[in-house]
Design a protein around this motif. Sequence first.
Motif, PDB file in Angstrom:
ATOM      1  N   ALA A 172       0.831  -1.213   0.000  1.00  0.00           N
ATOM      2  CA  ALA A 172       0.000   0.000   0.000  1.00  0.00           C
ATOM      3  C   ALA A 172       0.862   1.257   0.000  1.00  0.00           C
ATOM      4  O   ALA A 172       0.529   2.260  -0.644  1.00  0.00           O
ATOM      5  N   GLN A 173       1.978   1.211   0.708  1.00  0.00           N
ATOM      6  CA  GLN A 173       2.911   2.340   0.691  1.00  0.00           C
ATOM      7  C   GLN A 173       3.522   2.503  -0.688  1.00  0.00           C
ATOM      8  O   GLN A 173       3.658   3.616  -1.201  1.00  0.00           O
ATOM      9  N   LEU A 174       3.890   1.394  -1.290  1.00  0.00           N
ATOM     10  CA  LEU A 174       4.518   1.443  -2.603  1.00  0.00           C
ATOM     11  C   LEU A 174       3.548   1.972  -3.655  1.00  0.00           C
ATOM     12  O   LEU A 174       3.939   2.756  -4.532  1.00  0.00           O
ATOM     13  N   ALA A 175       2.297   1.569  -3.545  1.00  0.00           N
ATOM     14  CA  ALA A 175       1.282   2.088  -4.477  1.00  0.00           C
ATOM     15  C   ALA A 175       1.162   3.598  -4.347  1.00  0.00           C
ATOM     16  O   ALA A 175       1.001   4.317  -5.350  1.00  0.00           O
ATOM     17  N   LEU A 176       1.254   4.093  -3.124  1.00  0.00           N
ATOM     18  CA  LEU A 176       1.212   5.537  -2.888  1.00  0.00           C
ATOM     19  C   LEU A 176       2.410   6.230  -3.537  1.00  0.00           C
ATOM     20  O   LEU A 176       2.265   7.294  -4.153  1.00  0.00           O
ATOM     21  N   VAL A 177       3.580   5.633  -3.414  1.00  0.00           N
ATOM     22  CA  VAL A 177       4.794   6.207  -4.014  1.00  0.00           C
ATOM     23  C   VAL A 177       4.621   6.377  -5.521  1.00  0.00           C
ATOM     24  O   VAL A 177       4.945   7.424  -6.091  1.00  0.00           O
ATOM     25  N   TYR A 178       4.100   5.351  -6.166  1.00  0.00           N
ATOM     26  CA  TYR A 178       3.912   5.423  -7.618  1.00  0.00           C
ATOM     27  C   TYR A 178       2.823   6.433  -7.984  1.00  0.00           C
ATOM     28  O   TYR A 178       2.944   7.159  -8.980  1.00  0.00           O
ATOM     29  N   GLN A 179       1.792   6.502  -7.169  1.00  0.00           N
ATOM     30  CA  GLN A 179       0.723   7.469  -7.423  1.00  0.00           C
ATOM     31  C   GLN A 179       1.251   8.896  -7.333  1.00  0.00           C
ATOM     32  O   GLN A 179       0.922   9.758  -8.162  1.00  0.00           O
ATOM     33  N   GLN A 180       2.078   9.153  -6.331  1.00  0.00           N
ATOM     34  CA  GLN A 180       2.634  10.488  -6.114  1.00  0.00           C
ATOM     35  C   GLN A 180       3.876  10.772  -6.963  1.00  0.00           C
ATOM     36  O   GLN A 180       4.375  11.889  -6.973  1.00  0.00           O
ATOM     37  N   GLN A 181       4.397   9.741  -7.620  1.00  0.00           N
ATOM     38  CA  GLN A 181       5.621   9.828  -8.430  1.00  0.00           C
ATOM     39  C   GLN A 181       6.835  10.245  -7.582  1.00  0.00           C
ATOM     40  O   GLN A 181       7.720  10.957  -8.055  1.00  0.00           O
ATOM     41  N   TRP A 182       6.881   9.778  -6.352  1.00  0.00           N
ATOM     42  CA  TRP A 182       7.956  10.204  -5.458  1.00  0.00           C
ATOM     43  C   TRP A 182       9.329   9.644  -5.834  1.00  0.00           C
ATOM     44  O   TRP A 182      10.340  10.235  -5.509  1.00  0.00           O
ATOM     45  N   PHE A 183       9.385   8.504  -6.522  1.00  0.00           N
ATOM     46  CA  PHE A 183      10.675   8.015  -7.001  1.00  0.00           C
ATOM     47  C   PHE A 183      11.208   8.885  -8.144  1.00  0.00           C
ATOM     48  O   PHE A 183      12.375   8.779  -8.513  1.00  0.00           O
ATOM     49  N   LYS A 184      10.335   9.744  -8.692  1.00  0.00           N
ATOM     50  CA  LYS A 184      10.740  10.599  -9.813  1.00  0.00           C
ATOM     51  C   LYS A 184      10.875  12.071  -9.406  1.00  0.00           C
ATOM     52  O   LYS A 184      10.893  12.951 -10.263  1.00  0.00           O
ATOM     53  N   LEU A 185      10.996  12.331  -8.123  1.00  0.00           N
ATOM     54  CA  LEU A 185      11.067  13.717  -7.660  1.00  0.00           C
ATOM     55  C   LEU A 185      12.228  14.486  -8.290  1.00  0.00           C
ATOM     56  O   LEU A 185      12.110  15.688  -8.541  1.00  0.00           O
ATOM     57  N   LEU A 186      13.346  13.822  -8.550  1.00  0.00           N
ATOM     58  CA  LEU A 186      14.527  14.504  -9.090  1.00  0.00           C
ATOM     59  C   LEU A 186      14.851  14.092 -10.523  1.00  0.00           C
ATOM     60  O   LEU A 186      15.865  14.528 -11.072  1.00  0.00           O
ATOM     61  N   VAL A 187      13.998  13.294 -11.125  1.00  0.00           N
ATOM     62  CA  VAL A 187      14.190  12.913 -12.526  1.00  0.00           C
ATOM     63  C   VAL A 187      13.894  14.127 -13.404  1.00  0.00           C
ATOM     64  O   VAL A 187      12.930  14.863 -13.167  1.00  0.00           O
ATOM     65  N   PRO A 188      14.703  14.372 -14.439  1.00  0.00           N
ATOM     66  CA  PRO A 188      14.441  15.505 -15.332  1.00  0.00           C
ATOM     67  C   PRO A 188      13.042  15.461 -15.950  1.00  0.00           C
ATOM     68  O   PRO A 188      12.531  14.392 -16.289  1.00  0.00           O
ATOM     69  N   LYS A 189      12.444  16.630 -16.095  1.00  0.00           N
ATOM     70  CA  LYS A 189      11.143  16.716 -16.747  1.00  0.00           C
ATOM     71  C   LYS A 189      11.198  16.164 -18.165  1.00  0.00           C
ATOM     72  O   LYS A 189      10.219  15.609 -18.669  1.00  0.00           O
ATOM     73  N   ALA A 190      12.347  16.301 -18.802  1.00  0.00           N
ATOM     74  CA  ALA A 190      12.499  15.813 -20.169  1.00  0.00           C
ATOM     75  C   ALA A 190      12.270  14.308 -20.276  1.00  0.00           C
ATOM     76  O   ALA A 190      11.947  13.804 -21.355  1.00  0.00           O
ATOM     77  N   TYR A 191      12.424  13.592 -19.143  1.00  0.00           N
ATOM     78  CA  TYR A 191      12.243  12.140 -19.141  1.00  0.00           C
ATOM     79  C   TYR A 191      11.023  11.724 -18.321  1.00  0.00           C
ATOM     80  O   TYR A 191      10.926  10.580 -17.863  1.00  0.00           O
ATOM     81  N   GLY A 192      10.089  12.659 -18.126  1.00  0.00           N
ATOM     82  CA  GLY A 192       8.859  12.335 -17.429  1.00  0.00           C
ATOM     83  C   GLY A 192       8.919  12.479 -15.923  1.00  0.00           C
ATOM     84  O   GLY A 192       8.010  12.032 -15.219  1.00  0.00           O
ATOM     85  N   GLY A 193       9.972  13.131 -15.422  1.00  0.00           N
ATOM     86  CA  GLY A 193      10.114  13.314 -13.986  1.00  0.00           C
ATOM     87  C   GLY A 193       9.524  14.625 -13.495  1.00  0.00           C
ATOM     88  O   GLY A 193       9.008  15.429 -14.270  1.00  0.00           O
ATOM     89  N   LEU A 194       9.627  14.860 -12.179  1.00  0.00           N
ATOM     90  CA  LEU A 194       9.070  16.062 -11.563  1.00  0.00           C
ATOM     91  C   LEU A 194      10.090  17.191 -11.449  1.00  0.00           C
ATOM     92  O   LEU A 194       9.706  18.347 -11.282  1.00  0.00           O
ATOM     93  N   GLU A 195      11.387  16.862 -11.491  1.00  0.00           N
ATOM     94  CA  GLU A 195      12.464  17.856 -11.435  1.00  0.00           C
ATOM     95  C   GLU A 195      12.178  18.911 -10.346  1.00  0.00           C
ATOM     96  O   GLU A 195      12.142  20.118 -10.605  1.00  0.00           O
ATOM     97  N   THR A 196      12.002  18.456  -9.141  1.00  0.00           N
ATOM     98  CA  THR A 196      11.605  19.298  -8.012  1.00  0.00           C
ATOM     99  C   THR A 196      12.741  20.201  -7.562  1.00  0.00           C
ATOM    100  O   THR A 196      13.891  19.766  -7.441  1.00  0.00           O
ATOM    101  N   SER A 197      12.447  21.452  -7.291  1.00  0.00           N
ATOM    102  CA  SER A 197      13.476  22.368  -6.792  1.00  0.00           C
ATOM    103  C   SER A 197      13.931  21.905  -5.412  1.00  0.00           C
ATOM    104  O   SER A 197      13.175  21.274  -4.662  1.00  0.00           O
ATOM    105  N   LEU A 198      15.168  22.245  -5.051  1.00  0.00           N
ATOM    106  CA  LEU A 198      15.704  21.801  -3.763  1.00  0.00           C
ATOM    107  C   LEU A 198      14.913  22.352  -2.570  1.00  0.00           C
ATOM    108  O   LEU A 198      14.642  21.596  -1.627  1.00  0.00           O
ATOM    109  N   PRO A 199      14.513  23.612  -2.547  1.00  0.00           N
ATOM    110  CA  PRO A 199      13.706  24.084  -1.414  1.00  0.00           C
ATOM    111  C   PRO A 199      12.409  23.302  -1.236  1.00  0.00           C
ATOM    112  O   PRO A 199      12.022  22.975  -0.106  1.00  0.00           O
ATOM    113  N   ASP A 200      11.729  22.997  -2.328  1.00  0.00           N
ATOM    114  CA  ASP A 200      10.497  22.207  -2.226  1.00  0.00           C
ATOM    115  C   ASP A 200      10.802  20.768  -1.820  1.00  0.00           C
ATOM    116  O   ASP A 200      10.058  20.146  -1.055  1.00  0.00           O
TER     117      ASP A 200
END
Length: 366
Positions: free
Chosen positions: A36-64
């Motif tokens: 259930a935790q893992l499903a949440l991670v995929y729903q929120q895309q938390w494994f992709k927080l720092l993946v470049p937007k060019a590759y479908g990631g969130l590219e989150t700023s460091l302050p956020d």
Amino acid sequence: MSFQAPHPSSFISPEVLAVIRDNAPEAEGLGQLHPAQLALVYQQQWFKLLVPKAYGGLETSLPDLVRLQEAISWADGSFGWVITLCCGAGWFGGFMEPVVAQQIYSTPGLCLAGSGAVSGTAELIDGYYKLNGTWKYASGAYHATHFTANCLIKENGETVSGPDGEPLVLPFIIDRKDVSLLPTWKYIGMIATGSHSFEMQDVVIRANRSFHIDAGYAKVDTKLYQYPFLQLAEATLAVNLSGMALHFVDLCKDVFEERIKLPKLTDGQRTLLRELLQSTTDELQFTRDGLFKAVDVSWEKPLNNCANELRAVTKTSRQLAITSRSAVDKLYPYCGLIAAAPDTEINRVWRDIHTAGQHALLTFVE
């Protein structure tokens, strides 16, 4: 108006918090994140927080990022640590060859685990590398679709020198099928991280599976991949400890309220508990404010004129880690035996922070 960092509850919804915490005890029993935790991670895309937007990631700023990661770690230490380490490996996408990155980051259920230790070799043979070695502490190993590993580069049996004359070390990204897991994670805390070792024996991969972690080699031209890796790592790991410490403080409030009601306590002892909880909370808040402010300032300044601000991130990150451990240690002796019972939430938080706090980046102020 003075700067004050909000409590982590400002960055995570009650519904999300419930999924993480309600399943944390079972995750510890499983030795990995609960489904259930893992499903949440995929729903929120938390494994992709720092993946470049060019590759479908969130590219989150460091302050956020640091605010969210503290909140996730406040929800549960093991859960937060897996998110931090695995999304941190996603940051490497900014330095990979685009054709490789597109392939890697389009993988369903993407999760990158790995190790920063140089505990393997990569022999260069006709445009390919042959990898051998064993690497420890790959948090989230059970969930990984790929692994990253640092290797000492060799050619014709000899160590290759880099541009600086030192032995050349490069990180590689490897498919899960080429890695064998070793069940070595047997520590008192962070059990659900499943931070096991992994090994490779004569794994042959293309040379383009290696990359350089340096702003000069960035393939994605955005600020996130120009920001130095050291300060990014220090800040994100530190807020994991502060998140756990705040969780412990929250639990202490309930414990102390019950203890204050005990008839055997004197008025002086009741006052001590109240004042200790308040002073510890204030000290933790002050140190958190310092780290978040340092991160914000370093992010806003041009990186070519940011040396002092980056040093401030290093200093405040380490101060926050030390203060977080200290806060828990100050409060623990007054919690009674419930804090020593391994099946209680407060004990799990205590074990987690004292295990995570052993990370080498978080030990010394200087």
